[in-house]
Design an enzyme around this catalytic site. Structure first.
Site, PDB file in Angstrom:
ATOM      1  CG  PHE A   1     -10.898  26.920  -5.650  1.00  0.00           C
ATOM      2  CD1 PHE A   1     -10.407  25.845  -6.049  1.00  0.00           C
ATOM      3  CD2 PHE A   1     -12.295  28.337  -5.560  1.00  0.00           C
ATOM      4  CE1 PHE A   1     -10.295  26.381  -8.203  1.00  0.00           C
ATOM      5  CE2 PHE A   1     -11.989  28.428  -7.304  1.00  0.00           C
ATOM      6  CZ  PHE A   1     -11.027  27.125  -8.450  1.00  0.00           C
TER       7      PHE A   1
ATOM      8  CG  ASP B   1     -15.454  26.051  -0.117  1.00  0.00           C
ATOM      9  OD1 ASP B   1     -15.996  25.043  -0.729  1.00  0.00           O
ATOM     10  OD2 ASP B   1     -15.196  26.363  -0.561  1.00  0.00           O
TER      11      ASP B   1
ATOM     12  CE1 TYR C   1     -18.404  23.750  -9.653  1.00  0.00           C
ATOM     13  CE2 TYR C   1     -20.030  25.428  -9.686  1.00  0.00           C
ATOM     14  CZ  TYR C   1     -18.838  24.906 -10.078  1.00  0.00           C
ATOM     15  OH  TYR C   1     -18.171  26.303  -8.964  1.00  0.00           O
ATOM     16  CE  LYS C   2     -15.157  22.155  -7.762  1.00  0.00           C
ATOM     17  NZ  LYS C   2     -14.844  21.995  -8.005  1.00  0.00           N
TER      18      LYS C   2
ATOM     19  NE  ARG D   1      -8.284  18.577 -10.158  1.00  0.00           N
ATOM     20  CZ  ARG D   1      -9.380  19.141  -9.777  1.00  0.00           C
ATOM     21  NH1 ARG D   1      -9.672  19.726  -8.437  1.00  0.00           N
ATOM     22  NH2 ARG D   1     -10.247  19.554 -10.502  1.00  0.00           N
TER      23      ARG D   1
END
Lengths: 392, 392
Positions: B108, B179, B204-205, B351
């Site tokens: 990311f 990560d 938060y995912k 996605r």
């Protein structure tokens, strides 16, 4: 006076708004709305539809007005400690030939710790130099890259002269960083007028944003496009959603954003900040000083066991008054047990904050009456071990 | 399947839990209680009485169970980007004679940006070296101080083999940092077993902590007392309330705390994490793969315009499926307008995230039916300019 705007427990006199501000009534309903109608209903589209993405700048503008900064010069995020690190790292890059961070031992320890961490990371001869608050202005020599000071001493309330020290820093070619933790919402601050390069602060004290509310950072607008963000997170990127592999800093203060913004916490803060829309900071300052003067006068008259630890001149104090007392820790617990909430700072400081938005003259007199009772009867003798076990 | 535990809009099929998880029903009431009964009633004493001070470690333990880490090895705070910086800085200090951070271009971008910022701060010949995901394991040479990788590629869902790469890193004497942004709550992770030194992630995912929920950091327990915290904030100090002028790191993972913890955000997250108490991660993984396989099969059968961009072998994917389509941005907006929420990543990735806690097989079929309609009729042609203006 906006006491009706706060939710304060019945019978409590809260003289600790300098540590954690009380709950503004607007926060609960607004948060509930954000949770249910924005997160719950909009989900991912809330980033745009509910304006979450711009929230750090939007709330930053609300804070900017309180600290005399122009629109677009303040952004919210992270914590005060992280913002100190950001500002220091950017300041050092502006003076690459210098190696000294100058501060004073009245600074809040976390600021010194963050500087220590940065110095330890950089090596290369960097140094954190710490003087006493009285001597720090004279210690701004030409090897100093950045002067980092907190305007209001967290223990005594002693106020630094931002204007005068910033001028001295600039005269010596140093960058100036002010920590406004105990200033923002406590007294008028004129960031634009003082011309310091950086300022940082927190929002859970006088601004009532809630426990652990986000920090803020100010960069002087003429430098905002050249300040180098060492904490170069994606939301400080010029085009975060291009997902470039290389970092290009965003425009102006936006580059001081780091990761994904804490929307829930910012929403609580934004609701709390609405209170400030029509607050006249000069009038607030006069009211704060009147409360402090009354408190000092009544304590010195009625509670001779305590010794003033704050400057006597109100112009040299922030919005708090501190007294020394050897058994201050236990005495403060006994006071808290009776509904007068102040706090204690080692080794012997009893600290009281004055916040005219919800504290009135009658509260001050009532607090002193209870303090006199606690002190006169040494009420903490009976209970200090019990209390010590509960509150550290 | 715990769909009843979430507040999902009627008629929406939410395939974007890999970006922002939906609202767990428990969050609103718990937050309201914390605001009113803790902040509102306890005020400053909430730090002890309501357990706010220990919350970063307490919630850290809830996350630890999801990622196969022992109790006391994970702490919450800040953002993922900040946690990346902390881990990298500590990792570099563990290999002072080496100068290379190795990553891949599937990482990311914010992780790469944070590394770039750290390298720019350190100078002294430090370097961020980036390879392709396929080549990165082979590129772990003996000058590499730390290998920093994200297990699941945010675009394609491609999964790195944590065990194998960590072994390679260790064989070359490098420190390993994972990560877990797209892993925590998405698939079983065995941090203890993989023996990496550091891991970081966001909540938060798949963990549904709300927009901008706090990050987490893991330090392998045998190293937690020697990892040097470059972001040395007061709450990572061994005795924060002694207000020493010098920093002494706290014990173990506690030293990775920085500033005052974000209590409101952590409270939302803590309520969301309750959901995970009885989730079997192996069963969740099986359900996730079944949903993904069904989606790929139905899309490839019914929507030939799309080309699979994720690995075909489910063991090589995280919990998302991506397809390439040249006009993917506009097509995704048209899909979203019809209640099927996925997202788009430049240049052409559509996605879709699969989260068995609230997505069932029938949702997958319904989503594919709508996708087929959108694609077959090029529904985005009519509306793309309008939509583009609203959602960036």
């Amino acid at each position: 006076m906006r006491k009706d705007a706060f939710s304060l427990p019945e019978g409590m006199i809260y003289l600790d708004g300098n540590s954690l501000g009380p709950l503004p009534k607007a926060v609960g309903p607004r948060l509930q709305e954000m949770i249910a109608d924005e997160w719950g209903e909009m989900l991912i589209t809330g980033w745009n539809r509910a304006g979450w993405m711009e929230q750090p700048a939007r709330v930053g503008n609300m804070v900017a007005r309180i600290v005399g900064a122009p629109e677009g010069s303040v952004v919210m995020g992270d914590t005060l400690s992280i913002k100190v690190f950001q500002a220091l790292a950017a300041a050092l890059k502006m003076r690459p030939e210098r190696r000294v961070i100058l501060s004073d031992n009245g600074n809040f320890p976390s600021d010194l710790y963050m500087a220590e961490g940065l110095v330890g990371l950089l090596e290369q001869g960097y140094e954190l130099r710490t003087k006493s608050p009285e001597d720090v202005a004279e210690a701004i020599t030409e090897d100093v890259a950045v002067v980092m000071l907190t305007q209001v001493d967290y223990r005594s309330g002693r106020l630094h002269d931002m204007q005068a020290i910033t001028e001295k820093a600039h005269a010596a070619g140093a960058v100036m960083l002010w920590d406004l933790a105990h200033s923002a919402g406590a007294l008028p601050v004129d960031l634009a007028g003082c011309k310091c390069e950086f300022a940082v602060g927190c929002t859970y004290k006088y601004l009532n944003g809630g426990p652990g509310a986000p920090g803020f950072i100010y960069v002087r607008p003429d430098l905002a496009d050249e300040a180098e963000p060492a904490l170069s997170g994606w939301l400080g990127h010029r085009q975060p959603f291009e997902f470039d592999l290389n970092y290009t800093p965003g425009k102006g203060i936006e580059r001081m954003r780091v990761g994904t913004p804490p929307v829930i916490a910012l929403t609580a803060l934004e609701a709390a900040m609405e209170l400030w829309t029509d607050v006249d900071m000069q009038a607030l300052r006069r009211a704060s000083i009147a409360l402090q003067e009354q408190f000092i006068e009544e304590v010195e008259r009625d509670v001779p066991q305590l010794t003033l630890a704050s400057p006597r001149d109100p112009q040299e104090r922030g919005s708090q008054v501190s007294f020394r007392f050897e058994e201050g820790y236990a005495a403060m617990q006994a006071l808290i047990a009776r509904g007068v909430i102040g706090d204690f700072r080692a080794p012997d400081i009893m600290r009281f904050g004055f916040t005219p938005l919800y504290i009135a003259s009658a509260d001050v007199s009532a607090a002193v009456r209870i303090l006199r009772e606690v002190m006169g009867q040494r009420l903490w003798d009976d209970e200090k071990y019990r209390i010590r076990a509960r509150v550290t």
